[in-house]
Design a protein around this motif. Structure first.
Motif, PDB file in Angstrom:
ATOM      1  N   VAL A  95       0.796  -1.225   0.000  1.00  0.00           N
ATOM      2  CA  VAL A  95       0.000   0.000   0.000  1.00  0.00           C
ATOM      3  C   VAL A  95       0.831   1.279   0.000  1.00  0.00           C
ATOM      4  N   GLN A  96       2.117   1.192   0.310  1.00  0.00           N
ATOM      5  CA  GLN A  96       2.952   2.395   0.291  1.00  0.00           C
ATOM      6  C   GLN A  96       3.690   2.566  -1.024  1.00  0.00           C
ATOM      7  N   GLU A  97       3.524   1.636  -1.924  1.00  0.00           N
ATOM      8  CA  GLU A  97       4.080   1.781  -3.268  1.00  0.00           C
ATOM      9  C   GLU A  97       3.105   2.566  -4.149  1.00  0.00           C
ATOM     10  N   ALA A  98       3.620   3.052  -5.276  1.00  0.00           N
ATOM     11  CA  ALA A  98       2.798   3.786  -6.244  1.00  0.00           C
ATOM     12  C   ALA A  98       2.546   2.905  -7.467  1.00  0.00           C
ATOM     13  N   THR A 121      -1.123   5.974  -5.038  1.00  0.00           N
ATOM     14  CA  THR A 121      -0.494   5.374  -3.871  1.00  0.00           C
ATOM     15  C   THR A 121      -1.578   5.080  -2.837  1.00  0.00           C
ATOM     16  N   PRO A 122      -1.913   3.814  -2.613  1.00  0.00           N
ATOM     17  CA  PRO A 122      -3.043   3.496  -1.734  1.00  0.00           C
ATOM     18  C   PRO A 122      -2.938   4.113  -0.341  1.00  0.00           C
ATOM     19  N   TRP A 123      -1.754   4.102   0.267  1.00  0.00           N
ATOM     20  CA  TRP A 123      -1.618   4.596   1.641  1.00  0.00           C
ATOM     21  C   TRP A 123      -2.026   6.057   1.753  1.00  0.00           C
ATOM     22  N   TRP A 124      -1.708   6.848   0.726  1.00  0.00           N
ATOM     23  CA  TRP A 124      -2.034   8.271   0.734  1.00  0.00           C
ATOM     24  C   TRP A 124      -3.472   8.532   0.338  1.00  0.00           C
ATOM     25  N   GLU A 125      -4.035   7.695  -0.495  1.00  0.00           N
ATOM     26  CA  GLU A 125      -5.273   8.080  -1.169  1.00  0.00           C
ATOM     27  C   GLU A 125      -6.520   7.320  -0.728  1.00  0.00           C
ATOM     28  N   THR A 126      -6.353   6.201  -0.032  1.00  0.00           N
ATOM     29  CA  THR A 126      -7.551   5.449   0.335  1.00  0.00           C
ATOM     30  C   THR A 126      -8.405   6.237   1.324  1.00  0.00           C
ATOM     31  N   GLU A 164      -6.042  -0.075  11.429  1.00  0.00           N
ATOM     32  CA  GLU A 164      -5.108   0.470  12.418  1.00  0.00           C
ATOM     33  C   GLU A 164      -3.723  -0.162  12.302  1.00  0.00           C
ATOM     34  N   THR A 165      -3.591  -1.226  11.522  1.00  0.00           N
ATOM     35  CA  THR A 165      -2.277  -1.810  11.267  1.00  0.00           C
ATOM     36  C   THR A 165      -1.409  -0.864  10.453  1.00  0.00           C
ATOM     37  N   TYR A 166      -2.043  -0.026   9.644  1.00  0.00           N
ATOM     38  CA  TYR A 166      -1.313   0.811   8.697  1.00  0.00           C
ATOM     39  C   TYR A 166      -1.188   2.270   9.124  1.00  0.00           C
ATOM     40  N   TYR A 167      -2.001   2.700  10.082  1.00  0.00           N
ATOM     41  CA  TYR A 167      -2.013   4.105  10.483  1.00  0.00           C
ATOM     42  C   TYR A 167      -2.105   4.218  11.999  1.00  0.00           C
ATOM     43  N   GLU A 168      -1.664   5.372  12.502  1.00  0.00           N
ATOM     44  CA  GLU A 168      -2.062   5.771  13.842  1.00  0.00           C
ATOM     45  C   GLU A 168      -3.452   6.384  13.714  1.00  0.00           C
ATOM     46  N   LEU A 169      -4.422   5.791  14.368  1.00  0.00           N
ATOM     47  CA  LEU A 169      -5.797   6.252  14.267  1.00  0.00           C
ATOM     48  C   LEU A 169      -6.231   6.907  15.571  1.00  0.00           C
TER      49      LEU A 169
END
Length: 231
Positions: A95-98, A121-126, A164-169
């Motif tokens: 998810v951090q790749e483009a 980039t999924p991490w930025w845009e989801t 929450e595995t991918y971000y601080e929520l």
């Protein structure tokens, strides 16, 4: 073999052999507004028909690649389809790749050129859904249990991986007094269990929550209200 299958077989061979890349493309057939839509890392490519119109015989071909790669890859399940979307969740799971996606169409054996997305980039845009929330009344107080949405991915035990595995929520919880029709924020933080106390007896309250991602300065939509009567 039916004419439809004959045409599809010809087109598959046509695209795979690269002949289509040297054939004059018909610009009016090119798919329009090719873009990714992403929610909780469910990454789906969408497009609209070209200016020549969709036509009942138009079929679409999808390719994708990671940023920096030179070779495009065919999405087999979206090769010669009539839908205007293609799920690329599994192909964009880092998810951090483009990534890029592209689509072309063919109508009556005539191919269009490719239409490509911008960098995705999924991490930025989801986008993230509201938290899953459960509210119970305990001795005149409210206990709120929160959970982040799940992603489409599974861990080694086969369980869904939460967002929450991918971000601080950060969770934000609001309470609304039905008698006063007034809303106030009662919690903002990372805990998933929130106790709301000092409530007025014989009063109805509704609770609503949202998720905030500090690194991106983005918040989810709010959850549906959960309403409880304090005895």
């Amino acid at each position: 073999m039916t004419p439809k299958h004959s045409l599809l077989g010809f087109l598959v061979s046509f695209f795979l052999t690269g002949v289509a890349d040297t054939h004059p493309a018909h610009e009016s057939l090119k798919p329009q507004r090719v873009h990714f839509q992403s929610r909780n890392f469910r990454n789906v490519l969408h497009w609209q028909p070209g200016r020549a119109g969709p036509g009942n015989s138009s079929i679409y071909f999808v390719q994708y690649k990671m940023y920096g790669q030179t070779q495009w890859k065919n999405k087999e399940n979206c090769w010669g389809i009539q839908e205007f979307f293609c799920d690329l969740t599994n192909e964009t799971s880092d998810v951090q790749e483009a990534y890029y996606g592209r689509v072309r169409t063919a109508l009556a054996g005539i191919p269009s050129g490719w239409t490509m997305t911008r960098r995705f980039t999924p991490w930025w845009e989801t986008k993230i859904d509201p938290p899953v929330m459960n509210v119970t009344q305990v001795n005149g107080s409210l206990s709120v249990i929160l959970r982040s949405p799940n992603t489409p991915y599974r861990n080694q035990k086969g369980r869904n991986v939460p967002m929450e595995t991918y971000y601080e929520l950060v969770y934000r919880v609001f309470i609304i007094s039905n008698s006063l029709k007034k809303e106030r924020k009662v919690y903002e933080g990372t805990h998933r269990t929130v106790d709301i106390e000092a409530l007025t007896p014989h009063t109805g309250y509704c609770v609503v929550a949202e998720i905030y991602r500090p690194m991106l300065d983005r918040r989810s939509q709010r959850s549906e209200e959960r309403c409880v009567e304090i005895p």
